[in-house]
Enzyme design. Structure first.
Site, PDB file in Angstrom:
ATOM      1  N   LYS A  18       0.830  -1.215   0.000  1.00 18.14           N
ATOM      2  CA  LYS A  18       0.000   0.000   0.000  1.00 18.14           C
ATOM      3  C   LYS A  18       0.866   1.267   0.000  1.00 18.14           C
ATOM      4  CE  LYS A  18      -2.108  -1.259   3.882  1.00 18.14           C
ATOM      5  NZ  LYS A  18      -1.556  -2.601   4.113  1.00 18.14           N
ATOM      6  N   ARG A  94     -10.719   0.144   8.329  1.00 17.51           N
ATOM      7  CA  ARG A  94     -10.360  -1.260   8.549  1.00 17.51           C
ATOM      8  C   ARG A  94     -11.431  -2.025   9.291  1.00 17.51           C
ATOM      9  NH1 ARG A  94      -3.973  -2.263   8.788  1.00 17.51           N
ATOM     10  NH2 ARG A  94      -3.485  -0.193   8.072  1.00 17.51           N
ATOM     11  N   ARG A 129      11.652  -5.168   5.139  1.00 18.84           N
ATOM     12  CA  ARG A 129      11.325  -3.742   4.965  1.00 18.84           C
ATOM     13  C   ARG A 129      12.210  -2.849   5.837  1.00 18.84           C
ATOM     14  NH1 ARG A 129       5.388  -1.678   5.445  1.00 18.84           N
ATOM     15  NH2 ARG A 129       5.406  -3.095   7.218  1.00 18.84           N
ATOM     16  N   ARG A 158      10.571  -0.963  11.477  1.00 21.52           N
ATOM     17  CA  ARG A 158       9.383  -0.700  12.304  1.00 21.52           C
ATOM     18  C   ARG A 158       9.282  -1.690  13.460  1.00 21.52           C
ATOM     19  NH1 ARG A 158       4.203   0.043   8.508  1.00 21.52           N
ATOM     20  NH2 ARG A 158       3.327  -1.458   9.951  1.00 21.52           N
ATOM     21  N   ARG A 169      -0.917  -9.366  12.906  1.00 18.73           N
ATOM     22  CA  ARG A 169      -1.522  -8.326  12.057  1.00 18.73           C
ATOM     23  C   ARG A 169      -2.350  -8.971  10.939  1.00 18.73           C
ATOM     24  NH1 ARG A 169       3.958  -5.490  10.779  1.00 18.73           N
ATOM     25  NH2 ARG A 169       2.832  -4.471   9.085  1.00 18.73           N
TER      26      ARG A 169
END
Ligand code: AP5
Length: 222
Positions: A18, A94, A129, A158, A169
């Site tokens: 995203k 969400r 990431r 993160r 998640r």
């Protein structure tokens, strides 16, 4: 000022791409990127009460309560820049309660983009990431490596990007995704998110160009 700026939502599992696609979309279409996760991380960084509370939920991969998220996003959508340039809402809504609240506030998107990526790819994307704290740019050690050594040394990770946390998640995502999708069925475009980032963007770009043409035509009818 555009007469009728685009209003777009982008959704998909954790690490489906995203944020990466939003960088490409805003570059071409000039929309204001509003990412619920980024707004929450900014609250955490600021050390606010809302930030402290939000982090407890983000740490276990659960949705942050509506009382924190709903107003935060609404304020950004109401900002003069979003009103003027159009908006690109990332990772929001969400849950059906968030979708209902948006509708009640009068925020209706023109298009709902759903990125579809097989689960085995997602975990690899999450653990590789990295983020540039200076430019905010998203990297991946294997798929999108930093351009220079200088950038490489300052990259951060993160706190919720571990294999264990992404599984939580993902669970949350599966519990909520159907309820949200059902509210935007008529305007949903499903995009195969497993190709390269340019391949994925080509699909999104096609859908947005088509939408702009359609709205342009409608706009000339008096
Ligand atoms: P949020 O920050 O939104 O995280 P997320 O949904 O898990 O999504 P990500 O940011 O992890 O992934 P992405 O899809 O943007 O992927 P990216 O482009 O970075 O939310 C975090 C938390 O905040 C939630 O768990 C929740 O607690 C809370 N929260 C957020 N919104 C909320 C809401 N509405 N209500 C309540 N709580 C909320 O890509 C990932 C990696 O893959 C990168 O390294 C990238 O370089 C790489 N990559 C991207 N595309 C490709 C490609 N095509 N090929 C190869 N690699 C690629």
């Amino acid at each position: 000022r555009k007469a009728d700026p685009l209003r777009i939502m982008i959704s998909g599992a954790p690490a489906s791409g995203k944020g990466t696609q939003c960088e490409l979309i805003t570059k071409k279409y000039g929309l204001v990127h509003i990412a619920a996760g980024d707004l929450l991380r900014a609250e955490i960084a600021a050390g606010s009460e809302n930030g402290k509370k939000a982090k407890e939920y983000m740490d276990i991969g659960k949705l942050v309560p509506d009382e924190i998220v709903v107003t935060m996003v609404k304020e950004r959508l109401n900002g003069p820049d979003s009103q003027e340039k159009g908006w690109l809402l990332d990772g929001y809504p969400r849950s059906s309660s968030q979708a209902i609240a948006l509708k009640e506030f009068g925020f209706q998107p023109d298009l709902f983009i759903l990125l579809e990526v097989p689960e085995e790819i997602l975990v690899e994307r999450v653990v590789g990431r990295r983020l540039d704290p200076i430019t905010g740019k998203i990297y991946h050690l294997k798929y999108s490596p930093p351009e220079t050594e200088e950038i490489a040394t300052r990259l951060t990770q993160r706190f919720d990007d571990t294999e264990e946390k992404v599984k939580l998640r993902l669970q949350t995502h599966h519990q909520n995704v159907e309820a949200v999708l059902s509210m935007y069925k008529d305007i949903t475009v499903k995009v195969n998110g497993s190709g390269s980032k340019q391949e994925v963007f080509a699909q999104i770009d096609g859908a947005l160009t088509q939408l702009e043409q359609k709205q342009g035509k409608l706009g000339t009818v008096v």
